[in-house]
Design a protein around this motif. Structure first.
Motif, PDB file in Angstrom:
ATOM      1  N   ARG A  89       0.845  -1.194   0.000  1.00  0.00           N
ATOM      2  CA  ARG A  89       0.000   0.000   0.000  1.00  0.00           C
ATOM      3  C   ARG A  89       0.886   1.251   0.000  1.00  0.00           C
ATOM      4  NH1 ARG A  89      -4.299  -0.679   4.816  1.00  0.00           N
ATOM      5  NH2 ARG A  89      -5.190   1.183   3.826  1.00  0.00           N
ATOM      6  N   TYR A 123       0.349   7.472   3.159  1.00  0.00           N
ATOM      7  CA  TYR A 123      -0.223   8.815   3.293  1.00  0.00           C
ATOM      8  C   TYR A 123      -1.433   9.067   2.384  1.00  0.00           C
ATOM      9  CZ  TYR A 123       4.618   9.135   4.888  1.00  0.00           C
ATOM     10  OH  TYR A 123       5.833   8.884   5.478  1.00  0.00           O
ATOM     11  N   ASP A 180      -5.534   7.434   0.905  1.00  0.00           N
ATOM     12  CA  ASP A 180      -6.729   6.690   1.322  1.00  0.00           C
ATOM     13  C   ASP A 180      -7.167   7.074   2.727  1.00  0.00           C
ATOM     14  OD1 ASP A 180      -6.666   5.316  -1.120  1.00  0.00           O
ATOM     15  OD2 ASP A 180      -5.370   3.752  -0.304  1.00  0.00           O
ATOM     16  N   SER A 181      -7.265   8.367   2.971  1.00  0.00           N
ATOM     17  CA  SER A 181      -7.658   8.849   4.287  1.00  0.00           C
ATOM     18  C   SER A 181      -9.092   8.444   4.630  1.00  0.00           C
ATOM     19  CB  SER A 181      -7.535  10.372   4.341  1.00  0.00           C
ATOM     20  OG  SER A 181      -7.976  10.871   5.587  1.00  0.00           O
ATOM     21  N   LEU A 182      -9.300   8.092   5.883  1.00  0.00           N
ATOM     22  CA  LEU A 182     -10.637   7.783   6.385  1.00  0.00           C
ATOM     23  C   LEU A 182     -11.387   9.041   6.807  1.00  0.00           C
ATOM     24  CD1 LEU A 182      -9.815   4.685   8.643  1.00  0.00           C
ATOM     25  CD2 LEU A 182     -10.577   4.705   6.251  1.00  0.00           C
ATOM     26  N   VAL A 197     -14.135  10.972  11.784  1.00  0.00           N
ATOM     27  CA  VAL A 197     -14.064   9.546  11.444  1.00  0.00           C
ATOM     28  C   VAL A 197     -15.223   8.864  12.159  1.00  0.00           C
ATOM     29  CG1 VAL A 197     -12.739   7.409  11.619  1.00  0.00           C
ATOM     30  CG2 VAL A 197     -11.564   9.555  11.127  1.00  0.00           C
ATOM     31  N   ALA A 222      -0.754   1.875  12.861  1.00  0.00           N
ATOM     32  CA  ALA A 222      -1.660   1.285  11.882  1.00  0.00           C
ATOM     33  C   ALA A 222      -1.689   2.147  10.624  1.00  0.00           C
ATOM     34  CB  ALA A 222      -3.057   1.160  12.477  1.00  0.00           C
ATOM     35  N   HIS A 223      -1.727   1.500   9.469  1.00  0.00           N
ATOM     36  CA  HIS A 223      -1.646   2.199   8.187  1.00  0.00           C
ATOM     37  C   HIS A 223      -2.722   3.275   8.051  1.00  0.00           C
ATOM     38  CE1 HIS A 223      -2.007   2.844   3.827  1.00  0.00           C
ATOM     39  NE2 HIS A 223      -0.749   2.455   3.756  1.00  0.00           N
ATOM     40  N   ASP A 224      -3.908   3.038   8.593  1.00  0.00           N
ATOM     41  CA  ASP A 224      -5.013   3.984   8.429  1.00  0.00           C
ATOM     42  C   ASP A 224      -4.746   5.328   9.095  1.00  0.00           C
ATOM     43  OD1 ASP A 224      -6.440   2.190   6.927  1.00  0.00           O
ATOM     44  OD2 ASP A 224      -7.645   1.456   8.595  1.00  0.00           O
ATOM     45  N   HIS A 225      -3.752   5.403   9.979  1.00  0.00           N
ATOM     46  CA  HIS A 225      -3.420   6.685  10.612  1.00  0.00           C
ATOM     47  C   HIS A 225      -2.521   7.553   9.738  1.00  0.00           C
ATOM     48  CE1 HIS A 225      -5.254   6.000  14.503  1.00  0.00           C
ATOM     49  NE2 HIS A 225      -4.615   4.858  14.650  1.00  0.00           N
ATOM     50  N   THR A 257      -3.985  10.727   7.898  1.00  0.00           N
ATOM     51  CA  THR A 257      -4.404  11.778   8.828  1.00  0.00           C
ATOM     52  C   THR A 257      -3.199  12.435   9.481  1.00  0.00           C
ATOM     53  OG1 THR A 257      -6.296  10.343   9.285  1.00  0.00           O
ATOM     54  CG2 THR A 257      -6.091  12.324  10.601  1.00  0.00           C
ATOM     55  N   THR A 267       6.341   2.580   1.066  1.00  0.00           N
ATOM     56  CA  THR A 267       5.436   3.669   1.432  1.00  0.00           C
ATOM     57  C   THR A 267       5.562   4.857   0.491  1.00  0.00           C
ATOM     58  OG1 THR A 267       7.116   4.455   2.979  1.00  0.00           O
ATOM     59  CG2 THR A 267       5.345   3.077   3.887  1.00  0.00           C
TER      60      THR A 267
END
Length: 316
Positions: free
Chosen positions: A12, A15, A17-19, A85, A124-127, A130, A298
């Motif tokens: 992936r 930085y 695919d922001s939630l 979120v 975690a990647h999802d952070h 953001t 990344t």
């Protein structure tokens, strides 16, 4: 074209695919933002200059604090509203970098720069997206405390998304610096370079900032000529990536080489040369016999290079 090397599953890109739902319509809702800040479900990212403060969790960290926990870490210079979120508020608190450095001694905290956090997978990647938003926005505030028109100290408004000058009434908005990053392709070879600041054996794409009045394609051609003396023809967009170091947007491209002779600018690069597909595949997978490597997964550079190796780049 030779058979495509097997590079394994695609990683992936960092930085993106922001939630976050940025909820821009709420930036002037002071009452609503105060309620979000008081909500126990809201979370805060704490950033001191280049450093991200996280709560230590095993080998990594959790970057989300409650507002009360975040305030206890140090004096807050700026507060920015990042968005929502699942309905919960997300904020960024800016503290002095010296204070963040002092927190490194605490055993319950993990304090690292964002680049290391992303490359080492410490959160975690999802952070990541953001954190990129928060770091870039807070970096802009740190560099724009005074009105560039009249020099008066400016003040943040719109939940940190604008600074206003009380003297000349000028309004200043967050800045993003566009930069091109490109892989120049000549037949079955690609051109990679080494900056003076790179670690040993590290090779990457060429890159540079877009100048005023310049298109993406023109910037790709100009930077390639300036850095290595190679003329380019067709340019194909690949992907983009927020790059919060400090507040850029990387615009990834593949470019068609029209010449092959390399003449490097020694102020820009230490080395540059052509690589064939098989050699670059070994670099991507960290199996090159001489230890040569490409950027981590990344980074956009990794994905630009990999797309060419796997035959997914524009067919010049």
């Amino acid at each position: 074209m030779p058979a495509c090397p097997d590079l394994g599953p695609k990683p992936r890109l960092g930085y993106i695919d922001s939630l976050i739902d940025r909820a821009a319509e709420r930036r002037n809702d002071h009452v609503g933002l105060a309620a979000l800040m008081a909500d126990p479900h809201s979370g805060v990212y704490v950033i001191g200059g280049d450093l991200i403060v996280t709560r230590r969790c095993g080998e990594g960290g959790d970057p989300l604090f409650t507002p009360a926990q975040a305030r206890a870490l140090g004096d807050v210079r700026e507060t920015v509203f990042l968005g929502l979120v699942d309905g919960a508020g997300r904020f960024g608190f800016g503290i002095d970098q010296a204070r963040a450095e002092a927190l490194e001694s605490r055993e319950d905290l993990l304090v690292r720069d964002l680049r290391s956090i992303a490359v080492q997978g410490l959160v975690a990647h999802d952070h990541l997206a953001t954190l990129a938003e928060a770091k870039a926005l807070l970096a802009w505030h740190a560099r724009h405390r005074f009105c560039p028109t009249c020099g008066t100290p400016s003040r943040p408004v719109q939940a940190g998304w604008r600074r206003d000058c009380p003297q000349c009434r000028a309004e200043h908005f967050p800045r993003t610096d566009p930069a091109v990053i490109m892989l120049t392709i000549g037949g079955d070879r690609c051109l990679l370079g080494r900056s003076h600041r790179f670690v040993q054996n590290f090779w990457s794409c060429l890159a540079g900032f877009v100048e005023p009045g310049e298109s993406i394609e023109a910037a790709v051609r100009r930077e390639t000529v300036e850095e290595v003396g190679v003329a380019c023809g067709r340019v194909a967009y690949f992907a983009s990536q927020p790059w919060p170091f400090p507040m850029s947007l990387m615009i990834g491209c593949h470019a068609e080489a029209c010449t092959t002779e390399i003449t490097i600018d020694p102020l820009e690069l230490q080395e540059a040369r052509w690589f064939d597909r098989d050699e670059v595949a070994l670099m991507l997978t960290r199996r090159h016999p001489d230890g040569l490597v490409t950027p981590p997964s990344t980074s956009l550079a990794h994905h630009i290079i990999r797309a060419w190796v796997e035959g997914e780049a524009a067919p010049f």
